[in-house]
Write a protein that holds these residues in place. Structure first.
Motif, PDB file in Angstrom:
ATOM      1  N   GLU A 246      37.938 -45.911  53.563  1.00 18.00           N
ATOM      2  CA  GLU A 246      37.131 -45.887  52.339  1.00 18.00           C
ATOM      3  C   GLU A 246      36.377 -47.198  52.158  1.00 18.00           C
ATOM      4  OE1 GLU A 246      37.881 -45.498  47.505  1.00 18.00           O
ATOM      5  OE2 GLU A 246      39.449 -44.907  48.908  1.00 18.00           O
ATOM      6  N   ILE A 247      37.062 -48.303  52.398  1.00 16.91           N
ATOM      7  CA  ILE A 247      36.440 -49.629  52.260  1.00 16.91           C
ATOM      8  C   ILE A 247      35.369 -49.828  53.331  1.00 16.91           C
ATOM      9  CG2 ILE A 247      36.873 -52.110  52.417  1.00 16.91           C
ATOM     10  CD1 ILE A 247      39.702 -51.473  51.272  1.00 16.91           C
ATOM     11  N   LEU A 248      35.651 -49.396  54.563  1.00 11.84           N
ATOM     12  CA  LEU A 248      34.694 -49.553  55.649  1.00 11.84           C
ATOM     13  C   LEU A 248      33.432 -48.731  55.401  1.00 11.84           C
ATOM     14  CD1 LEU A 248      37.043 -49.498  58.784  1.00 11.84           C
ATOM     15  CD2 LEU A 248      35.899 -51.470  57.756  1.00 11.84           C
ATOM     16  N   THR A 249      33.581 -47.547  54.840  1.00 11.84           N
ATOM     17  CA  THR A 249      32.411 -46.710  54.540  1.00 11.84           C
ATOM     18  C   THR A 249      31.496 -47.409  53.542  1.00 11.84           C
ATOM     19  OG1 THR A 249      33.668 -44.685  54.961  1.00 11.84           O
ATOM     20  CG2 THR A 249      31.661 -44.472  53.644  1.00 11.84           C
ATOM     21  N   THR A 250      32.095 -47.997  52.509  1.00  7.10           N
ATOM     22  CA  THR A 250      31.310 -48.728  51.513  1.00  7.10           C
ATOM     23  C   THR A 250      30.633 -49.950  52.135  1.00  7.10           C
ATOM     24  OG1 THR A 250      32.835 -48.026  49.762  1.00  7.10           O
ATOM     25  CG2 THR A 250      31.410 -49.909  49.288  1.00  7.10           C
ATOM     26  N   ALA A 251      31.383 -50.681  52.958  1.00  6.81           N
ATOM     27  CA  ALA A 251      30.829 -51.878  53.606  1.00  6.81           C
ATOM     28  C   ALA A 251      29.665 -51.517  54.524  1.00  6.81           C
ATOM     29  CB  ALA A 251      31.931 -52.591  54.398  1.00  6.81           C
ATOM     30  N   LEU A 252      29.781 -50.394  55.211  1.00 11.13           N
ATOM     31  CA  LEU A 252      28.708 -49.979  56.118  1.00 11.13           C
ATOM     32  C   LEU A 252      27.434 -49.657  55.339  1.00 11.13           C
ATOM     33  CD1 LEU A 252      27.832 -49.338  58.980  1.00 11.13           C
ATOM     34  CD2 LEU A 252      28.806 -47.040  58.718  1.00 11.13           C
ATOM     35  N   GLY A 253      27.592 -49.032  54.182  1.00 13.59           N
ATOM     36  CA  GLY A 253      26.422 -48.760  53.343  1.00 13.59           C
ATOM     37  C   GLY A 253      25.718 -50.033  52.914  1.00 13.59           C
ATOM     38  N   ILE A 254      26.500 -51.050  52.574  1.00 12.62           N
ATOM     39  CA  ILE A 254      25.917 -52.345  52.188  1.00 12.62           C
ATOM     40  C   ILE A 254      25.222 -52.995  53.375  1.00 12.62           C
ATOM     41  CG2 ILE A 254      26.457 -54.682  51.370  1.00 12.62           C
ATOM     42  CD1 ILE A 254      28.834 -53.439  49.851  1.00 12.62           C
ATOM     43  N   ALA A 255      25.873 -52.957  54.531  1.00 13.74           N
ATOM     44  CA  ALA A 255      25.319 -53.599  55.733  1.00 13.74           C
ATOM     45  C   ALA A 255      23.975 -52.996  56.116  1.00 13.74           C
ATOM     46  CB  ALA A 255      26.309 -53.471  56.892  1.00 13.74           C
ATOM     47  N   ARG A 256      23.867 -51.705  55.999  1.00 12.89           N
ATOM     48  CA  ARG A 256      22.623 -51.025  56.403  1.00 12.89           C
ATOM     49  C   ARG A 256      21.446 -51.376  55.501  1.00 12.89           C
ATOM     50  NH1 ARG A 256      25.701 -45.322  57.814  1.00 12.89           N
ATOM     51  NH2 ARG A 256      25.833 -45.657  60.095  1.00 12.89           N
ATOM     52  N   GLU A 257      21.722 -51.907  54.329  1.00 20.89           N
ATOM     53  CA  GLU A 257      20.657 -52.271  53.394  1.00 20.89           C
ATOM     54  C   GLU A 257      20.212 -53.723  53.543  1.00 20.89           C
ATOM     55  OE1 GLU A 257      19.070 -50.149  51.386  1.00 20.89           O
ATOM     56  OE2 GLU A 257      20.293 -48.576  52.298  1.00 20.89           O
ATOM     57  N   ILE A 258      20.889 -54.484  54.383  1.00 18.10           N
ATOM     58  CA  ILE A 258      20.533 -55.901  54.564  1.00 18.10           C
ATOM     59  C   ILE A 258      19.211 -56.006  55.319  1.00 18.10           C
ATOM     60  CG2 ILE A 258      21.228 -58.053  55.698  1.00 18.10           C
ATOM     61  CD1 ILE A 258      24.138 -57.253  55.148  1.00 18.10           C
ATOM     62  N   GLU A 259      18.307 -56.842  54.814  1.00 17.93           N
ATOM     63  CA  GLU A 259      16.971 -56.932  55.403  1.00 17.93           C
ATOM     64  C   GLU A 259      16.948 -57.729  56.701  1.00 17.93           C
ATOM     65  OE1 GLU A 259      14.089 -58.309  52.642  1.00 17.93           O
ATOM     66  OE2 GLU A 259      14.444 -56.710  51.181  1.00 17.93           O
ATOM     67  N   ALA A 260      17.636 -58.855  56.747  1.00 22.76           N
ATOM     68  CA  ALA A 260      17.605 -59.702  57.950  1.00 22.76           C
ATOM     69  C   ALA A 260      18.241 -58.947  59.122  1.00 22.76           C
ATOM     70  CB  ALA A 260      18.358 -61.003  57.704  1.00 22.76           C
ATOM     71  N   PRO A 261      17.484 -58.650  60.180  1.00 19.85           N
ATOM     72  CA  PRO A 261      18.016 -57.793  61.261  1.00 19.85           C
ATOM     73  C   PRO A 261      19.219 -58.375  61.990  1.00 19.85           C
ATOM     74  CG  PRO A 261      15.887 -58.746  61.876  1.00 19.85           C
ATOM     75  CD  PRO A 261      16.083 -59.024  60.428  1.00 19.85           C
ATOM     76  N   GLU A 262      19.218 -59.708  62.200  1.00 21.49           N
ATOM     77  CA  GLU A 262      20.345 -60.298  62.928  1.00 21.49           C
ATOM     78  C   GLU A 262      21.633 -60.216  62.107  1.00 21.49           C
ATOM     79  OE1 GLU A 262      17.878 -63.667  61.101  1.00 21.49           O
ATOM     80  OE2 GLU A 262      17.531 -61.792  62.200  1.00 21.49           O
ATOM     81  N   THR A 263      21.500 -60.411  60.782  1.00 25.25           N
ATOM     82  CA  THR A 263      22.680 -60.284  59.915  1.00 25.25           C
ATOM     83  C   THR A 263      23.153 -58.836  59.866  1.00 25.25           C
ATOM     84  OG1 THR A 263      21.880 -62.114  58.555  1.00 25.25           O
ATOM     85  CG2 THR A 263      23.584 -60.725  57.605  1.00 25.25           C
ATOM     86  N   ARG A 264      22.196 -57.911  59.743  1.00 25.74           N
ATOM     87  CA  ARG A 264      22.544 -56.489  59.684  1.00 25.74           C
ATOM     88  C   ARG A 264      23.277 -56.057  60.954  1.00 25.74           C
ATOM     89  NH1 ARG A 264      17.891 -54.851  58.748  1.00 25.74           N
ATOM     90  NH2 ARG A 264      17.223 -54.169  60.813  1.00 25.74           N
TER      91      ARG A 264
END
Length: 443
Positions: A246-264
């Protein structure tokens, strides 16, 4: 065999004599003493311990000397010399208390107590922990009291005094709850949960994590992913995979919205590692593909090489050897365009290690040859070679490790590399005699 070992120890001592800083000398002697003891060469190990003790006399700050003497004492304990070990630990404890500032005293007391615990000297370790606790809770000392208490609790667990562990962690939990900065509060609560898990106190760990979850949501998105992954990892250790997912699913949603490609890309790779650790290899593999697709948006050559190598390394773990080999090849090719030669030497080491893990020995040797050519062509420092040498040796490429060790310019780095190689070679119980000439040549 004995003659070659003697020649090797003499060559190492001569190299150690070139080290200018006493602290670095002590570190080198101790690394070699541990390596030779691991290789069942006790007389040689004792020779390096004596050299370390002599070098420690040149250390001016009492807390530095305390830490070195405590480690020497721990190694003498491993070498079955309890009298010498006890004497050194006694001196280390006295020197710890002689440090000028509370921070220095606390650091030396902690290291000495930790080595005492490792040596099985429980009563002496407990005595120092009591002193360290008294020091940590004095407000005027301006120590990070919660961090100090967590460290104390860990050693109490190591020596089997779990009642004291629980008392210390309860105290740390109260203090952590009053921390105003959310990041630091979350960090300390995470560490407390980890210590409860180390204590095998799952109920207490889960309670701390439940308190931590709403706090993590209040932290900025970049750091929220870090804490989410840490908490997910702890739920995995608690054998609660559904909560972790459940936590990983939420974290993945946040990660996919990060603009900087290297951070994403890097955040997605961090999440993929967690899925892999849970046995969710299908999801982990999909995320590796997603991360690879995101590489095109990364402009920095160094960041792109770094991400390629991470995807390749995780691909090896998932058994995707063909994909890993292709990614390693791409990273290797990109390395040629790096302008900073020191960076080039560092980045070439990772493809060499990947090729080794994939049984591509010639490709690994070629990458090492490139590293050596860069080193020989310039005057860059070679201190960064240490971890690469160690990793290659641990993965069975001792020959390549030795080639790189020979190119190391800094004596303390060279000796640390030899110690790492010796430890790997000694995993079977003793140093294979046929490797001794190559070791001598590398020095």
């Amino acid at each position: 065999m004995e003659i070659l070992v003697t020649k090797l120890s003499q060559a190492l001592l001569q190299t150690a004599a070139k080290i200018e800083r006493p602290a670095a000398s002590c570190q080198a002697y101790l690394q070699l003493a541990e390596a030779f003891l691991e290789a069942r060469q006790k007389p040689v190990a004792l020779e390096f311990l004596a050299a370390a003790e002599k070098a420690a006399a040149s250390l001016k700050r009492p807390e530095e000397k305390a830490v070195v003497l405590a480690r020497i004492g721990k190694i003498y304990s491993d070498a079955a010399d309890p009298q010498k070990s006890t004497d050194l630990f006694t001196r280390a404890a006295l020197l710890s208390r002689a440090a000028q500032t509370p921070e220095q005293q606390a650091g030396a007391l902690y290291e000495t107590a930790s080595d005492l615990a490792d040596a099985g000297l429980i009563d002496q370790a407990a005595q120092l922990l009591s002193q360290l606790h008294a020091l940590a809770v004095i407000p005027e000392n301006n120590l990070d009291t919660v961090a100090e208490l967590i460290g104390i609790a860990e050693i109490y667990t190591d020596i089997g005094q779990t009642l004291q562990t629980r008392q210390i962690l309860a105290e740390a939990l109260v203090l952590a709850s009053s921390i105003k900065d959310n990041w630091f509060k979350a960090q300390r609560l995470t560490e407390i949960a980890q210590e409860y898990l180390y204590l095998d106190a799952g109920t207490e760990a889960e309670k701390v994590l439940n308190d931590l979850l709403p706090l993590a949501v209040q932290i900025d998105e970049t750091n929220r992913i870090y804490f989410s992954l840490t908490i997910a990892g702890l739920f995995i250790d608690l054998e609660q995979p559904n909560r972790a997912l459940e936590i990983l699913t939420t974290a993945l949603g946040i990660a996919r919205e990060i603009e900087a490609p290297e951070t994403r890309v890097n955040d997605i790779l961090d999440i993929a590692e967690k899925y892999s650790s849970m046995g969710e290899t299908g999801q982990a593999s999909q995320l590796l593909n997603e991360a690879e697709a995101g590489l095109a948006a990364i402009e920095s050559p160094v960041e792109k090489v770094s991400s390629l190598l991470r995807i390749a390394a995780q691909s090896v773990e998932l058994g995707r050897d063909e994909e890993a080999l292709e990614l390693a090849r791409q990273a290797h090719a990109l390395c040629a365009g790096l302008a900073d030669k020191r960076s080039l030497v560092h980045w070439l080491g990772s493809p060499a290690l990947l090729y080794t893990r994939l049984n591509q020995r010639q490709k690994a040797a070629d990458a090492v040859s490139e590293m050596l050519n860069v080193i020989e062509a310039g005057k860059e420092k070679t201190a960064g070679l240490g971890p690469i040498i160690s990793d290659l040796a641990e993965n069975g490429a001792v020959d390549l490790s030795l080639r790189l060790t020979q190119a190391v310019r800094e004596p303390e780095v060279k000796l640390a590399a030899v110690a790492a190689i010796l430890t790997c070679l000694a995993s079977s119980g003793q140093i294979p005699e046929e490797t001794l000439p190559a070791l001598l040549q590398s020095i």
